[in-house]
Design a protein around this motif. Structure first.
Motif, PDB file in Angstrom:
ATOM      1  N   THR A 160      51.754 111.484 -36.070  1.00 22.24           N
ATOM      2  CA  THR A 160      52.939 110.757 -36.515  1.00 22.24           C
ATOM      3  C   THR A 160      53.638 111.480 -37.666  1.00 22.24           C
ATOM      4  OG1 THR A 160      51.981 108.637 -35.851  1.00 22.24           O
ATOM      5  CG2 THR A 160      53.792 108.554 -37.429  1.00 22.24           C
ATOM      6  N   VAL A 161      52.858 111.915 -38.647  1.00 21.58           N
ATOM      7  CA  VAL A 161      53.430 112.635 -39.790  1.00 21.58           C
ATOM      8  C   VAL A 161      54.114 113.924 -39.331  1.00 21.58           C
ATOM      9  CG1 VAL A 161      52.887 113.873 -41.930  1.00 21.58           C
ATOM     10  CG2 VAL A 161      51.817 111.663 -41.453  1.00 21.58           C
ATOM     11  N   GLY A 173      48.640 116.703 -40.605  1.00 22.93           N
ATOM     12  CA  GLY A 173      49.897 116.782 -39.856  1.00 22.93           C
ATOM     13  C   GLY A 173      50.816 117.863 -40.385  1.00 22.93           C
ATOM     14  N   ILE A 174      50.877 117.981 -41.717  1.00 23.55           N
ATOM     15  CA  ILE A 174      51.732 119.006 -42.334  1.00 23.55           C
ATOM     16  C   ILE A 174      51.231 120.407 -42.015  1.00 23.55           C
ATOM     17  CG2 ILE A 174      52.543 119.949 -44.528  1.00 23.55           C
ATOM     18  CD1 ILE A 174      53.896 117.341 -43.764  1.00 23.55           C
ATOM     19  N   ILE A 175      49.921 120.617 -42.156  1.00 22.98           N
ATOM     20  CA  ILE A 175      49.344 121.934 -41.846  1.00 22.98           C
ATOM     21  C   ILE A 175      49.540 122.252 -40.364  1.00 22.98           C
ATOM     22  CG2 ILE A 175      47.196 123.257 -41.668  1.00 22.98           C
ATOM     23  CD1 ILE A 175      46.223 121.859 -44.182  1.00 22.98           C
ATOM     24  N   ALA A 176      49.362 121.256 -39.510  1.00 26.30           N
ATOM     25  CA  ALA A 176      49.500 121.480 -38.070  1.00 26.30           C
ATOM     26  C   ALA A 176      50.912 121.927 -37.693  1.00 26.30           C
ATOM     27  CB  ALA A 176      49.125 120.211 -37.302  1.00 26.30           C
ATOM     28  N   HIS A 214      48.508 104.174 -35.380  1.00 27.18           N
ATOM     29  CA  HIS A 214      48.971 105.529 -35.720  1.00 27.18           C
ATOM     30  C   HIS A 214      50.118 105.507 -36.736  1.00 27.18           C
ATOM     31  CE1 HIS A 214      47.421 107.034 -31.520  1.00 27.18           C
ATOM     32  NE2 HIS A 214      46.452 106.584 -32.310  1.00 27.18           N
ATOM     33  N   VAL A 215      50.121 104.492 -37.603  1.00 27.79           N
ATOM     34  CA  VAL A 215      51.170 104.377 -38.616  1.00 27.79           C
ATOM     35  C   VAL A 215      50.609 104.790 -39.970  1.00 27.79           C
ATOM     36  CG1 VAL A 215      52.783 102.844 -39.795  1.00 27.79           C
ATOM     37  CG2 VAL A 215      52.287 102.497 -37.373  1.00 27.79           C
ATOM     38  N   PRO A 216      51.153 105.845 -40.588  1.00 27.28           N
ATOM     39  CA  PRO A 216      50.691 106.220 -41.927  1.00 27.28           C
ATOM     40  C   PRO A 216      51.204 105.230 -42.964  1.00 27.28           C
ATOM     41  CG  PRO A 216      52.508 107.636 -41.246  1.00 27.28           C
ATOM     42  CD  PRO A 216      52.199 106.743 -40.082  1.00 27.28           C
ATOM     43  N   VAL A 217      50.294 104.565 -43.649  1.00 25.01           N
ATOM     44  CA  VAL A 217      50.686 103.600 -44.670  1.00 25.01           C
ATOM     45  C   VAL A 217      50.084 104.014 -46.008  1.00 25.01           C
ATOM     46  CG1 VAL A 217      50.883 101.695 -43.040  1.00 25.01           C
ATOM     47  CG2 VAL A 217      48.699 102.085 -44.211  1.00 25.01           C
ATOM     48  N   SER A 218      50.519 103.330 -47.034  1.00 23.82           N
ATOM     49  CA  SER A 218      50.011 103.609 -48.373  1.00 23.82           C
ATOM     50  C   SER A 218      48.786 102.755 -48.652  1.00 23.82           C
ATOM     51  CB  SER A 218      51.092 103.300 -49.412  1.00 23.82           C
ATOM     52  OG  SER A 218      50.537 103.263 -50.706  1.00 23.82           O
ATOM     53  N   THR A 219      47.653 103.409 -48.962  1.00 23.00           N
ATOM     54  CA  THR A 219      46.469 102.651 -49.342  1.00 23.00           C
ATOM     55  C   THR A 219      46.713 101.898 -50.646  1.00 23.00           C
ATOM     56  OG1 THR A 219      45.599 104.683 -50.341  1.00 23.00           O
ATOM     57  CG2 THR A 219      44.836 104.140 -48.149  1.00 23.00           C
TER      58      THR A 219
END
Length: 343
Positions: A68-69, A198-201, A284-289
């Motif tokens: 997702t990122v 995700g960024i590295i990928a 698959h949603v990136p959220v803030s812990t």
């Protein structure tokens, strides 16, 4: 190749900073209820942050949040300049908020930086609005899930423990907090480590397209099909080591400034936070812990009475959450412009 190496190093630096910036999220209540010392707590959290790697790899079988990122910026607009600018902005804003003890979102800092750099380079068409839109919506949905979950879990727990003497209940829930904090640390590892993956990928995929003869150690064409094992190992290790470095400034805010926490309430807030993170990982949603555990603590505190929550602190946190994406995006745009003179 040099720029790719720089990107990987910057990404792991961000992951390390994310670890000590967000360490308080999973251990603040354990420390505030004196179940563990701050040092014991961060070591506990670091261990389970790394355990999350094996859960993602061998139980879940995929890295959905990383995917997702990676879709934040459209593939054709991903360049080394965009990724580097986004990472530098994210690192800078994370350090600024850490210094002032503001529990802002490392996740949204990274998303904002990545998107802002893309916009600076290629305009708004470079950003995948659907992906960014879902992430922005969950800025509000994730803490709400935490609030409702914290409220419901506390009410159920109070009902089940109603016949237990307070002193005995405190002993039980102090022990149970070790389990709930481990669950929350696993959720944090699953969520936050994958964002840097995700960024590295995307950097590896972009480099592979530009140079098909790139060394096989870096060659990648699809994030779901040929993810190199060294990428998740490096990311989960960096966040675990960062967690061991601690985050005691933010721990003070998350521990008792929002509402005074008892062992029972600490257990309930951590279970609610962990459950929310597991749900969003499944989606698959990136959220803030940070958002999630704050919402859970508010939900638990509001069971006593709404006045038990220190709403002045909560309003300050909400403001920090709202401004994180636009500020990091603007910072990334400026950095992208500056990098144009040197790279």
């Amino acid at each position: 190749m040099t720029l790719l190496i720089i990107i990987i190093i910057l990404a792991l630096i961000f992951d390390f900073i994310n670890g000590f910036h967000d360490a308080a999220n999973s251990v603040a209540t354990v420390v505030s209820t004196k179940v563990l010392t701050p040092r014991q707590a961060v070591l506990w959290a670091a261990f389970f942050n790394f355990v999350a790697l094996f859960i993602a790899k061998y139980l879940i079988g995929q890295f959905g949040i990383a995917d997702t990122v990676a879709k934040t910026v459209e593939p054709e607009f991903i360049t080394s300049h965009v990724v580097i600018a986004g990472l530098i902005a994210a690192i800078a804003w994370n350090l600024i908020t850490w210094w002032f003890g503001i529990p802002s979102s490392s996740s949204h800092t990274l998303i904002g930086g990545f998107a802002g750099a893309g916009i600076a380079g290629y305009g708004f068409e470079s950003v995948h609005l659907g992906t960014v839109g879902v992430i922005i919506i969950f800025i509000f949905i994730a803490p709400l899930i935490g609030i409702v979950g914290g409220n419901i879990i506390t009410l159920i727990t109070l009902h089940l423990a109603r016949k237990i003497k307070p002193g005995k209940a405190d002993k039980w829930f102090k022990r149970l907090q070790l389990v709930s904090s481990a669950m929350l640390s696993i959720g944090h590892g699953l969520n936050d480590s994958q964002k840097v993956m995700g960024i590295i990928a995307v950097a590896l995929i972009a480099a592979s397209k530009a140079d098909p003869n790139i060394h096989e150690f870096f060659y990648m064409t699809d994030i779901n099909k040929d993810m190199h094992i060294w990428v998740p190992v490096a990311c989960f290790t960096a966040i675990a080591v960062g967690t061991m470095a601690g985050g005691f400034k933010i721990m003070k805010t998350m521990g008792n400034k929002i509402t005074k926490i008892t062992p029972l309430e600490g257990f309930c807030s951590q279970v609610a936070g962990a459950t929310t993170l597991f749900i969003t990982e499944k989606l698959h949603v990136p959220v803030s812990t940070t958002h999630v555990i704050t919402g859970s603590i508010i939900g638990v505190g509001s069971v006593k009475r709404l006045a038990a929550v220190r709403w002045g602190v909560t309003k300050d946190l909400l403001l920090a959450w709202i401004i994180t994406i636009p500020i990091s995006a603007v910072m990334a745009g400026i950095i992208y412009w500056i990098l144009g003179f040197f790279i």
